[in-house]
Structure formats: structure tokens, C-alpha cells
Design an enzyme around this catalytic site. Structure first.
Site, PDB file in Angstrom:
ATOM      1  N   TRP A  21       0.700  -1.159  -0.134  1.00 51.47           N
ATOM      2  CA  TRP A  21       0.027   0.051   0.145  1.00 51.47           C
ATOM      3  C   TRP A  21       1.066   1.141   0.017  1.00 51.47           C
ATOM      4  O   TRP A  21       2.043   1.184   0.698  1.00 51.47           O
ATOM      5  CB  TRP A  21      -0.848   0.071   1.034  1.00 51.47           C
ATOM      6  CG  TRP A  21      -2.056  -0.993   1.231  1.00 51.47           C
ATOM      7  CD1 TRP A  21      -2.090  -1.798   2.453  1.00 51.47           C
ATOM      8  CD2 TRP A  21      -2.964  -1.132   0.544  1.00 51.47           C
ATOM      9  NE1 TRP A  21      -3.141  -2.401   2.470  1.00 51.47           N
ATOM     10  CE2 TRP A  21      -4.042  -2.105   1.192  1.00 51.47           C
ATOM     11  CE3 TRP A  21      -3.649  -0.720  -0.669  1.00 51.47           C
ATOM     12  CZ2 TRP A  21      -5.188  -2.795   0.588  1.00 51.47           C
ATOM     13  CZ3 TRP A  21      -4.776  -1.353  -1.191  1.00 51.47           C
ATOM     14  CH2 TRP A  21      -5.536  -2.182  -0.487  1.00 51.47           C
ATOM     15  N   HIS A  26      -0.647   2.947   4.287  1.00 48.16           N
ATOM     16  CA  HIS A  26      -0.326   2.243   5.532  1.00 48.16           C
ATOM     17  C   HIS A  26      -0.277   3.235   6.621  1.00 48.16           C
ATOM     18  O   HIS A  26      -0.881   2.885   7.820  1.00 48.16           O
ATOM     19  CB  HIS A  26       1.232   2.189   5.356  1.00 48.16           C
ATOM     20  CG  HIS A  26       1.487   0.742   4.816  1.00 48.16           C
ATOM     21  ND1 HIS A  26       1.532  -0.337   5.254  1.00 48.16           N
ATOM     22  CD2 HIS A  26       1.997   0.577   3.350  1.00 48.16           C
ATOM     23  CE1 HIS A  26       1.781  -1.216   4.446  1.00 48.16           C
ATOM     24  NE2 HIS A  26       2.304  -0.768   3.557  1.00 48.16           N
ATOM     25  N   ASP A  65       9.085  -0.153   4.127  1.00 40.74           N
ATOM     26  CA  ASP A  65       9.325   0.022   2.780  1.00 40.74           C
ATOM     27  C   ASP A  65      10.478   0.849   2.399  1.00 40.74           C
ATOM     28  O   ASP A  65      11.423   0.639   1.448  1.00 40.74           O
ATOM     29  CB  ASP A  65       8.210   0.595   2.253  1.00 40.74           C
ATOM     30  CG  ASP A  65       6.996  -0.080   1.923  1.00 40.74           C
ATOM     31  OD1 ASP A  65       7.268  -1.317   1.680  1.00 40.74           O
ATOM     32  OD2 ASP A  65       5.925   0.280   1.616  1.00 40.74           O
ATOM     33  N   ARG A  68      13.480  -1.569   3.254  1.00 40.20           N
ATOM     34  CA  ARG A  68      13.543  -2.450   2.203  1.00 40.20           C
ATOM     35  C   ARG A  68      14.260  -1.929   1.108  1.00 40.20           C
ATOM     36  O   ARG A  68      15.421  -2.816   0.278  1.00 40.20           O
ATOM     37  CB  ARG A  68      12.327  -3.020   1.839  1.00 40.20           C
ATOM     38  CG  ARG A  68      12.371  -4.273   0.832  1.00 40.20           C
ATOM     39  CD  ARG A  68      11.116  -4.315   0.255  1.00 40.20           C
ATOM     40  NE  ARG A  68      10.800  -3.131  -0.517  1.00 40.20           N
ATOM     41  CZ  ARG A  68       9.458  -2.685  -0.851  1.00 40.20           C
ATOM     42  NH1 ARG A  68       8.595  -3.611  -0.261  1.00 40.20           N
ATOM     43  NH2 ARG A  68       9.350  -1.767  -1.441  1.00 40.20           N
ATOM     44  N   HIS A  80       7.337  -8.668   2.541  1.00 44.30           N
ATOM     45  CA  HIS A  80       6.254  -7.779   2.275  1.00 44.30           C
ATOM     46  C   HIS A  80       5.225  -8.323   1.416  1.00 44.30           C
ATOM     47  O   HIS A  80       4.191  -7.833   1.249  1.00 44.30           O
ATOM     48  CB  HIS A  80       6.596  -6.523   1.594  1.00 44.30           C
ATOM     49  CG  HIS A  80       7.714  -5.774   2.444  1.00 44.30           C
ATOM     50  ND1 HIS A  80       7.232  -4.558   2.916  1.00 44.30           N
ATOM     51  CD2 HIS A  80       9.050  -5.757   2.836  1.00 44.30           C
ATOM     52  CE1 HIS A  80       8.180  -3.793   3.409  1.00 44.30           C
ATOM     53  NE2 HIS A  80       9.365  -4.602   3.448  1.00 44.30           N
ATOM     54  N   HIS A 136       3.604  -2.532   9.878  1.00 41.67           N
ATOM     55  CA  HIS A 136       3.465  -2.399   8.341  1.00 41.67           C
ATOM     56  C   HIS A 136       3.056  -3.786   7.668  1.00 41.67           C
ATOM     57  O   HIS A 136       2.028  -3.820   6.835  1.00 41.67           O
ATOM     58  CB  HIS A 136       4.807  -2.289   7.735  1.00 41.67           C
ATOM     59  CG  HIS A 136       5.105  -2.029   6.207  1.00 41.67           C
ATOM     60  ND1 HIS A 136       4.921  -0.655   5.810  1.00 41.67           N
ATOM     61  CD2 HIS A 136       5.219  -2.944   5.425  1.00 41.67           C
ATOM     62  CE1 HIS A 136       5.171  -1.134   4.344  1.00 41.67           C
ATOM     63  NE2 HIS A 136       5.220  -2.255   4.102  1.00 41.67           N
ATOM     64  N   ASP A 140       0.175  -4.705   4.640  1.00 38.34           N
ATOM     65  CA  ASP A 140       0.718  -5.502   3.276  1.00 38.34           C
ATOM     66  C   ASP A 140      -0.342  -6.831   3.289  1.00 38.34           C
ATOM     67  O   ASP A 140      -0.577  -7.012   1.912  1.00 38.34           O
ATOM     68  CB  ASP A 140       2.162  -5.667   3.274  1.00 38.34           C
ATOM     69  CG  ASP A 140       3.032  -4.652   2.666  1.00 38.34           C
ATOM     70  OD1 ASP A 140       2.502  -3.580   2.562  1.00 38.34           O
ATOM     71  OD2 ASP A 140       4.331  -4.872   3.100  1.00 38.34           O
ATOM     72  N   HIS A 146      -0.573  -8.492  -2.886  1.00 42.53           N
ATOM     73  CA  HIS A 146       0.591  -8.776  -2.027  1.00 42.53           C
ATOM     74  C   HIS A 146       0.598 -10.205  -1.642  1.00 42.53           C
ATOM     75  O   HIS A 146       1.328 -10.840  -0.895  1.00 42.53           O
ATOM     76  CB  HIS A 146       0.863  -7.996  -0.889  1.00 42.53           C
ATOM     77  CG  HIS A 146       1.616  -6.704  -1.054  1.00 42.53           C
ATOM     78  ND1 HIS A 146       2.909  -6.261  -0.708  1.00 42.53           N
ATOM     79  CD2 HIS A 146       1.079  -5.671  -1.893  1.00 42.53           C
ATOM     80  CE1 HIS A 146       3.001  -4.974  -1.155  1.00 42.53           C
ATOM     81  NE2 HIS A 146       2.253  -4.699  -1.904  1.00 42.53           N
ATOM     82  N   HIS A 169      -0.228  -3.294 -10.191  1.00 45.28           N
ATOM     83  CA  HIS A 169       0.243  -3.566  -8.682  1.00 45.28           C
ATOM     84  C   HIS A 169       0.506  -2.044  -8.130  1.00 45.28           C
ATOM     85  O   HIS A 169      -0.005  -1.782  -6.954  1.00 45.28           O
ATOM     86  CB  HIS A 169       1.620  -4.002  -8.409  1.00 45.28           C
ATOM     87  CG  HIS A 169       2.117  -4.496  -6.866  1.00 45.28           C
ATOM     88  ND1 HIS A 169       1.681  -5.546  -6.442  1.00 45.28           N
ATOM     89  CD2 HIS A 169       2.460  -3.484  -6.058  1.00 45.28           C
ATOM     90  CE1 HIS A 169       2.177  -5.651  -5.152  1.00 45.28           C
ATOM     91  NE2 HIS A 169       2.535  -4.498  -4.972  1.00 45.28           N
ATOM     92  N   ASP A 173      -1.586  -0.488  -4.880  1.00 41.52           N
ATOM     93  CA  ASP A 173      -0.752   0.209  -3.765  1.00 41.52           C
ATOM     94  C   ASP A 173      -1.135   1.653  -3.518  1.00 41.52           C
ATOM     95  O   ASP A 173      -1.313   2.178  -2.193  1.00 41.52           O
ATOM     96  CB  ASP A 173       0.694  -0.104  -3.964  1.00 41.52           C
ATOM     97  CG  ASP A 173       1.285  -1.323  -3.618  1.00 41.52           C
ATOM     98  OD1 ASP A 173       0.603  -2.126  -3.032  1.00 41.52           O
ATOM     99  OD2 ASP A 173       2.428  -1.576  -3.799  1.00 41.52           O
TER     100      ASP A 173
HETATM  101 ZN   LIG Z   1       5.420  -3.349   2.327  1.00 43.04          ZN
END
Ligand SMILES: [Zn+2]
Ligand SMILES: *[C@@H]1O[C@H](CO)[C@@H](O)[C@H](O)[C@H]1NC(C)=O
Length: 339
Positions: A21, A26, A65, A68, A80, A136, A140, A146, A169, A173
Site C-alpha cells: 500500500w 499504511h 518500505d 527495504r 512484504h 507495516h 501489506d 501482495h 500493482h 498500492d
Molecule cells: Zn510493504
């Protein structure tokens, strides 16, 4: 000539592509959860995060996010999502042993960080990391793409949305939620969260909210998170691509497709917030309050959660396609842009 600005835009786009998202989704999930935390859990969470502001969960909701996307945080990319190797739109399903790769997935990560956030052996920094991951990943898990391996969670389905060439996607998101709300600031998230809390408390979701958390069990996280993933994955067949992916590539997804999915987007954000609030209340009372009171007789599990992963299996085409994206969960648009 390749100008500096082209390079800068590409860098920006890859940062933006790290949202899943997006930031808006989020933060909204986090604000809804904050609303449902009891006061003991809220004080505990504020202490762990070192933040007593009114946005203590929203402020860190997209940290995972950002992390990552760094070299140091790349190892956490598989957490995720879970690549369900089902067959949409004909059949949708999630199978933890089949779908969670040996590097882990959103479901094993929920189990690992639920255990770690309440483990008195860990440092304050490790506990804080666990809480930030939990806030988080509950979000997800409710994003249908996801919980889907097909075309790398829709990252490889090229579509057009409001005149932009992007992928399915990224639209789920980020761009579809932003069309509804009109922005992605914390104030926008707070406003959306207030609307959804109203729907849960006394509106359209009142009669169903209890079913979103029915059976949730902090002592059986794999079963609980698999139920959340299966619930979201089912929408891939019924709402995300009910007529297959090719049917989404024949014209602009706005407004007809947007109108057909926006109700599900709102429902899933509301679910994630309600589940996260309830989950943190349960984790606090079951695993943390007791320990703080000196009553901690529970056996001590492996701190790295190695026993949580399914047995290793041969790599499938879907797992190889994900690996080709270097384990990332999300592609962004080709260039940065703001609505
Ligand atoms: Zn994520
Ligand atoms: C559990 O979390 C730790 C710390 O972030 C990490 O090193 C480990 O790989 C995780 N284990 C699983 C199964 O996700």
C-alpha cells in the site's frame, strides 16, 4: 544526452516504488489501529517507539518500505508479500507450505515479529524494529496483490491509469487510493481513517467488523496470518482481475475499473487497521503485560524464528520471476509524478 534530471527522476521513482500500500494506505491503517488500542497498549507502543505524538503508529507505518529499499535492508524484501501460486481468475488460494519461500514471506514475518516484540531477551532497538515491522505487514497482508504470485503480484501487468502507463500493482498500492483521498499526507490519512472508523463503529462495516478478527490468535500466528492472506487473495479472482489480466489492458482503468474496485480497497484498509489494533492489544496482554509483572514462564523460542519457515522446496517459475526483480515487491511508474 543523459541529463542529471533524468537520473534524479529515476532515483525518485525507485524510492516511490518502495511504497506498498503506498504511504497513504499504511498511515491510514496505522491511524485506524491507534483508535482501537487500549490505553495500556498505546502507552507501551509509544514507549517502544519513543513517540508520544498523536501519530505514533502512522509516523512509522512505511518505515519497512524505506528500509527495504536500502542496501542494509534488502534482506527484508520477501517479508512484504506471499507469492500464492494459484490460478486467477479461475481459482484463488494461499498455501503456506507451497507459497512461503525459504527466505520467508509476510506470514512467517508476522509470526517472527509477533514473538520478538514481546521477547524480554531482545534489546530495545530489536523490539522497536519488531513493532515497526508488525505495523507495516498487517497492512501489506490485506492488499490482494501482495498475496498473489501471478505476473509477480501484478507488477508485470502493464496498464493505463488516468493517462499514465504503469502497472496494476502500483495502481492498487498507491494511485487508486490517492484518487479517492486526493493526497498522501498524514492529514489525508487521518481524514480517511476517521471515515473508516465511523464505518466500523456505526456504519456500513458495523455488522461485519467482528468477523474480521474472529479466531485471531497470537499463539498461532501462522494460521491467523494465513487466514488474512487467503481473505485478501480471494479478491484477486473476484475483484482485481475477474476476467483475467488481458481484460485490464484494453483501455484506461479510470473510471470504470476504479469504480469496480474502490469499495474493496476501502474495505481492506479498514480491515487491516481493525486487525492491527486488536492484534497489538492481544500481543500486549498475552506476551508483554505478564512479563512486565514478572510472570514469564513461557518456553523461549528460537530468536531467529528458524522453526517458523516451511521446508525448502525447489524453485518454481513464480519464485524465479520474483528473484529476477531482486526480491522486491513493487515496481513504480517509469517516472516520478504527482497527482
Ligand atoms: Zn510493504
Ligand atoms: C526474525 O527476525 C530477525 C531480526 O529481524 C531476522 O534476523 C530473522 O531472519 C527473522 N526470521 C524469520 C523467520 O523471518
Amino acid at each position: 544526452m543523459p541529463s542529471i534530471s533524468k537520473v534524479a527522476l529515476t532515483a525518485l521513482a525507485s524510492v516511490q516504488g518502495a511504497q506498498a500500500w503506498g504511504v497513504l494506505g499504511h498511515a491510514t491503517v496505522a491511524y485506524i489501529a491507534q483508535h482501537y488500542l487500549n490505553s495500556a497498549t498505546a502507552s507501551w507502543a509509544q514507549g517502544v517507539l519513543g513517540d508520544t505524538s498523536t501519530s505514533y503508529l502512522a509516523n512509522i507505518a512505511s518505515w519497512a518500505d524505506d528500509y527495504r529499499a536500502t542496501t542494509a535492508g534488502k534482506w527484508s524484501a520477501p517479508f512484504h508479500f506471499i507469492d500464492a501460486e494459484d490460478n486467477p481468475p479461475t481459482s484463488c488460494n494461499v498455501d503456506y507450505d507451497r507459497d512461503c519461500g525459504s527466505a520467508g514471506c509476510s506470514i512467517s514475518a508476522m509470526a517472527n515479529y509477533t514473538q520478538r516484540v514481546g521477547d524480554g531477551r531482545l534489546s530495545a532497538a530489536n523490539v522497536q524494529q519488531a513493532l515497526k515491522f508488525l505495523v507495516h505487514f498487517v497492512g501489506d497482508l490485506t492488499q490482494p496483490l501482495h498475496d498473489e504470485a501471478y505476473e509477480v503480484g501484478g507488477n508485470d501487468i502493464d496498464v493505463t491509469y488516468q493517462g499514465y502507463s504503469d502497472n496494476l500493482h502500483a495502481d492498487w498500492d498507491t494511485y487508486i487510493p490517492e484518487t479517492l483521498v486526493g493526497g498522501d499526507s498524514l492529514a489525508d490519512a487521518q481524514t480517511w481513517a476517521n471515515t473508516l472508523v465511523g464505518d466500523i463503529t456505526s456504519g456500513a462495516y458495523k455488522s461485519q467488523a467482528a468477523s474480521w478478527i474472529a479466531g485471531d490468535d497470537v499463539n498461532d500466528v501462522i494460521t491467523t496470518a494465513t487466514r488474512w492472506a487467503s481473505d485478501a487473495n480471494a479478491y484477486v479472482c473476484t475483484v482485481v482481475m475477474p476476467n483475467g489480466a488481458a481484460a485490464l489492458q484494453t483501455g484506461d482503468l479510470y473510471p470504470t475499473y476504479y469504480n469496480s474496485v474502490i469499495g474493496t480497497v476501502e474495505l481492506q484498509i479498514a480491515k487491516a487497521g481493525y486487525r492491527l489494533g486488536n492484534w497489538l492489544n492481544m500481543v500486549y496482554s498475552a506476551n508483554i503485560a505478564k512479563r512486565e509483572a514478572g510472570d514469564d514462564a513461557a518456553p523461549k523460542p528460537d530468536l531467529l524464528g528458524r522453526d517458523l519457515l516451511p521446508a525448502a522446496r525447489p524453485a518454481t517459475r513464480a519464485k524465479l520471476a520474483r528473484a529476477a526483480m531482486e526480491g522486491a515487491c513493487c515496481k513504480s511508474r517509469d517516472h516520478d509524478h504527482k497527482h
